[in-house]
Design a protein around this motif. Structure first.
Motif, PDB file in Angstrom:
ATOM      1  N   SER A 138      82.230  43.682  81.539  1.00 25.97           N
ATOM      2  CA  SER A 138      82.843  45.003  81.378  1.00 25.97           C
ATOM      3  C   SER A 138      81.802  45.939  80.776  1.00 25.97           C
ATOM      4  N   PRO A 139      81.858  47.229  81.136  1.00 20.98           N
ATOM      5  CA  PRO A 139      80.836  48.164  80.648  1.00 20.98           C
ATOM      6  C   PRO A 139      81.087  48.528  79.192  1.00 20.98           C
ATOM      7  N   ARG A 140      80.524  47.761  78.282  1.00 24.02           N
ATOM      8  CA  ARG A 140      80.817  47.972  76.855  1.00 24.02           C
ATOM      9  C   ARG A 140      79.594  48.439  76.082  1.00 24.02           C
ATOM     10  N   GLY A 141      78.676  49.135  76.762  1.00 25.80           N
ATOM     11  CA  GLY A 141      77.566  49.755  76.044  1.00 25.80           C
ATOM     12  C   GLY A 141      76.277  48.937  76.105  1.00 25.80           C
ATOM     13  N   LEU A 142      75.177  49.625  75.719  1.00 28.32           N
ATOM     14  CA  LEU A 142      73.853  49.008  75.816  1.00 28.32           C
ATOM     15  C   LEU A 142      73.708  47.823  74.857  1.00 28.32           C
ATOM     16  N   GLY A 143      74.289  47.943  73.646  1.00 22.76           N
ATOM     17  CA  GLY A 143      74.210  46.830  72.691  1.00 22.76           C
ATOM     18  C   GLY A 143      74.854  45.583  73.271  1.00 22.76           C
ATOM     19  N   HIS A 144      76.008  45.767  73.912  1.00 24.16           N
ATOM     20  CA  HIS A 144      76.717  44.642  74.524  1.00 24.16           C
ATOM     21  C   HIS A 144      75.897  44.059  75.675  1.00 24.16           C
ATOM     22  N   ALA A 145      75.299  44.944  76.499  1.00 23.27           N
ATOM     23  CA  ALA A 145      74.492  44.474  77.645  1.00 23.27           C
ATOM     24  C   ALA A 145      73.340  43.590  77.149  1.00 23.27           C
ATOM     25  N   VAL A 146      72.660  44.042  76.091  1.00 28.10           N
ATOM     26  CA  VAL A 146      71.527  43.266  75.579  1.00 28.10           C
ATOM     27  C   VAL A 146      72.033  41.930  75.020  1.00 28.10           C
ATOM     28  N   GLY A 147      73.186  41.968  74.340  1.00 31.13           N
ATOM     29  CA  GLY A 147      73.774  40.738  73.801  1.00 31.13           C
ATOM     30  C   GLY A 147      74.060  39.711  74.896  1.00 31.13           C
ATOM     31  N   CYS A 148      74.385  40.188  76.101  1.00 30.85           N
ATOM     32  CA  CYS A 148      74.678  39.278  77.218  1.00 30.85           C
ATOM     33  C   CYS A 148      73.445  38.469  77.638  1.00 30.85           C
ATOM     34  N   ALA A 149      72.242  38.928  77.233  1.00 32.10           N
ATOM     35  CA  ALA A 149      71.007  38.238  77.638  1.00 32.10           C
ATOM     36  C   ALA A 149      70.582  37.183  76.610  1.00 32.10           C
ATOM     37  N   ARG A 150      71.333  37.067  75.517  1.00 27.04           N
ATOM     38  CA  ARG A 150      70.891  36.253  74.384  1.00 27.04           C
ATOM     39  C   ARG A 150      70.510  34.821  74.771  1.00 27.04           C
ATOM     40  N   GLU A 151      71.404  34.161  75.519  1.00 25.88           N
ATOM     41  CA  GLU A 151      71.150  32.742  75.813  1.00 25.88           C
ATOM     42  C   GLU A 151      69.889  32.534  76.639  1.00 25.88           C
ATOM     43  N   VAL A 152      69.688  33.400  77.627  1.00 24.77           N
ATOM     44  CA  VAL A 152      68.508  33.199  78.485  1.00 24.77           C
ATOM     45  C   VAL A 152      67.217  33.665  77.824  1.00 24.77           C
ATOM     46  N   VAL A 153      67.309  34.593  76.885  1.00 29.04           N
ATOM     47  CA  VAL A 153      66.096  35.054  76.198  1.00 29.04           C
ATOM     48  C   VAL A 153      65.647  34.005  75.180  1.00 29.04           C
ATOM     49  N   GLY A 154      66.606  33.435  74.452  1.00 26.38           N
ATOM     50  CA  GLY A 154      66.251  32.452  73.421  1.00 26.38           C
ATOM     51  C   GLY A 154      65.763  33.141  72.156  1.00 26.38           C
ATOM     52  N   ASP A 155      65.137  32.347  71.288  1.00 23.38           N
ATOM     53  CA  ASP A 155      64.780  32.819  69.952  1.00 23.38           C
ATOM     54  C   ASP A 155      63.351  33.370  69.946  1.00 23.38           C
ATOM     55  N   GLU A 156      63.109  34.401  70.732  1.00 23.27           N
ATOM     56  CA  GLU A 156      61.756  34.968  70.790  1.00 23.27           C
ATOM     57  C   GLU A 156      61.828  36.465  71.084  1.00 23.27           C
ATOM     58  N   PRO A 157      60.738  37.193  70.780  1.00 24.33           N
ATOM     59  CA  PRO A 157      60.769  38.626  71.076  1.00 24.33           C
ATOM     60  C   PRO A 157      60.836  38.867  72.580  1.00 24.33           C
ATOM     61  N   PHE A 158      61.400  40.008  72.964  1.00 27.22           N
ATOM     62  CA  PHE A 158      61.548  40.316  74.388  1.00 27.22           C
ATOM     63  C   PHE A 158      61.404  41.817  74.610  1.00 27.22           C
ATOM     64  N   ALA A 159      61.031  42.153  75.834  1.00 27.29           N
ATOM     65  CA  ALA A 159      60.958  43.574  76.216  1.00 27.29           C
ATOM     66  C   ALA A 159      62.298  43.972  76.798  1.00 27.29           C
ATOM     67  N   LEU A 160      62.657  45.234  76.609  1.00 31.28           N
ATOM     68  CA  LEU A 160      63.886  45.783  77.181  1.00 31.28           C
ATOM     69  C   LEU A 160      63.494  47.035  77.954  1.00 31.28           C
ATOM     70  N   LEU A 161      63.830  47.067  79.232  1.00 30.94           N
ATOM     71  CA  LEU A 161      63.469  48.214  80.074  1.00 30.94           C
ATOM     72  C   LEU A 161      64.731  48.800  80.684  1.00 30.94           C
ATOM     73  N   LEU A 162      65.043  50.047  80.350  1.00 35.45           N
ATOM     74  CA  LEU A 162      66.202  50.708  80.952  1.00 35.45           C
ATOM     75  C   LEU A 162      65.784  51.214  82.331  1.00 35.45           C
ATOM     76  N   PRO A 163      66.450  50.722  83.386  1.00 37.01           N
ATOM     77  CA  PRO A 163      65.936  51.011  84.735  1.00 37.01           C
ATOM     78  C   PRO A 163      66.211  52.422  85.241  1.00 37.01           C
ATOM     79  N   ASP A 164      66.912  53.250  84.445  1.00 37.74           N
ATOM     80  CA  ASP A 164      67.085  54.666  84.786  1.00 37.74           C
ATOM     81  C   ASP A 164      65.809  55.457  84.563  1.00 37.74           C
ATOM     82  N   GLU A 165      64.861  54.822  83.903  1.00 33.80           N
ATOM     83  CA  GLU A 165      63.611  55.518  83.593  1.00 33.80           C
ATOM     84  C   GLU A 165      62.468  54.775  84.263  1.00 33.80           C
ATOM     85  N   LEU A 166      61.601  55.526  84.905  1.00 30.41           N
ATOM     86  CA  LEU A 166      60.444  54.923  85.565  1.00 30.41           C
ATOM     87  C   LEU A 166      59.181  55.406  84.873  1.00 30.41           C
ATOM     88  N   ARG A 167      58.162  54.549  84.894  1.00 32.06           N
ATOM     89  CA  ARG A 167      56.896  54.877  84.266  1.00 32.06           C
ATOM     90  C   ARG A 167      55.778  54.782  85.291  1.00 32.06           C
TER      91      ARG A 167
END
Ligand code: G1P
Length: 288
Positions: free
Chosen positions: A105-134
């Motif tokens: 369910s669309p419950r905000g960016l904090g919730h979206a990032v939380g959904c990645a917790r298991e696959v990211v594991g206990d390490e630093p990670f990059a977060l890229l919002l795909p609405d923005e291009l570089r």
């Protein structure tokens, strides 16, 4: 530790692009002839990431199709001489692992990032919002290096006219930093009114976060609109260990609106030597 995982939140409904996004995920809209998602993955890979986590929605099967390797199509592209895109597609699923996780369910960016917790594991990670291009991977590489060197989260900041701040997260920074940063962040407010904004420094769409952000996300309270905001988790994190803000210099396109998307498409076409002369001639005719 060096961040090697890139999280891309892509579960949004894309209502600003309705009706096309009823059928096509916003992240797959072409930026001239390459989907935005591919450009964002290229940026992450260019910064050294070898694991991509796509936070998707079960209503957007096109995203899963896009990251599923298809060697037959790759060989057809090579037959047509399109080696560059064939190489970029071939990395996905071979040199670069892709994990898909779902935000139901669309419950905000904090919730979206939380959904990645298991696959990211206990390490630093990059977060890229795909609405923005570089334009390149420079900024992301800098944030990854900053986090590796300091063990602190690193985020991208930009100074904007005060009339623009209320569309963004806005930070306060500790005094005494050089004008070009980096800055220690002391406060973060999500989309404040101009008169309440603590500064003219806004958060943009590239972050490198240490894994303790997940503990802060767990503690988040929803905003009145039901969303869990990443900025609240960043604020709690910065109270424990300062989060560092780096001023961006990389070229940026905001493709979150149809006009911003069109600008990115035109710039992408104008950057292609085999297309640019014809496009410029056509534009000159149209513009009289
Ligand atoms: C999100 C963040 C905001 C940040 C912005 C950058 O907002 O919540 O803090 O400034 O991305 O683009 P959104 O644009 O998803 O509403």
């Amino acid at each position: 530790m060096k961040a090697h995982t890139a999280v891309i939140p892509a579960a949004g409904l894309g209502t600003r692009f309705y009706p096309v996004t009823k059928a096509v995920p916003k992240e797959l809209l072409p930026i001239f002839d390459v989907p935005a998602l591919q450009l964002v993955m290229d940026e992450a890979i260019g910064a050294g990431c070898d694991h991509i986590v796509l936070v998707s929605s079960r209503n957007k099967p096109g995203l899963e199709n896009y990251v599923t390797p298809n060697p037959l199509i790759n060989s057809k592209l090579r037959d047509q001489g399109r080696h560059d895109i064939a190489d970029r597609l071939a990395r996905i699923g071979s040199d670069v692992r892709v994990s898909i996780t779902y935000q139901d369910s669309p419950r905000g960016l904090g919730h979206a990032v939380g959904c990645a917790r298991e696959v990211v594991g206990d390490e630093p990670f990059a977060l890229l919002l795909p609405d923005e291009l570089r334009g390149d991977s420079g900024l992301l590489s800098l944030l990854i290096a900053s986090c590796e060197a300091t063990g602190q989260s690193a985020i991208e900041l930009k100074r904007v006219p005060m009339e623009e701040v209320s569309a963004y997260g806005v930070v306060s920074v500790a005094p005494g930093a050089p004008v070009e940063g980096p800055f220690e962040i002391t406060d973060v407010v999500e989309k404040p009114k101009m008169e309440d904004a603590p500064s003219d420094l806004i958060i943009l769409g590239r972050y490198v976060l240490t894994a303790d952000i997940f503990e802060e996300i767990d503690k988040l309270q929803p905003h009145p609109n039901g969303e869990l905001q990443l900025t609240d988790a960043l604020l709690s994190q910065s109270l424990r260990t300062p989060v560092l803000g780096h001023l961006t210099t990389t070229q940026r396109w905001d493709t979150g609106t149809p006009l911003g998307w069109l600008e990115a498409v035109l710039d992408a076409a104008l950057a292609r030597p085999e297309i640019a002369p014809q496009l410029k001639a056509w534009l000159q005719t149209r513009l009289g």
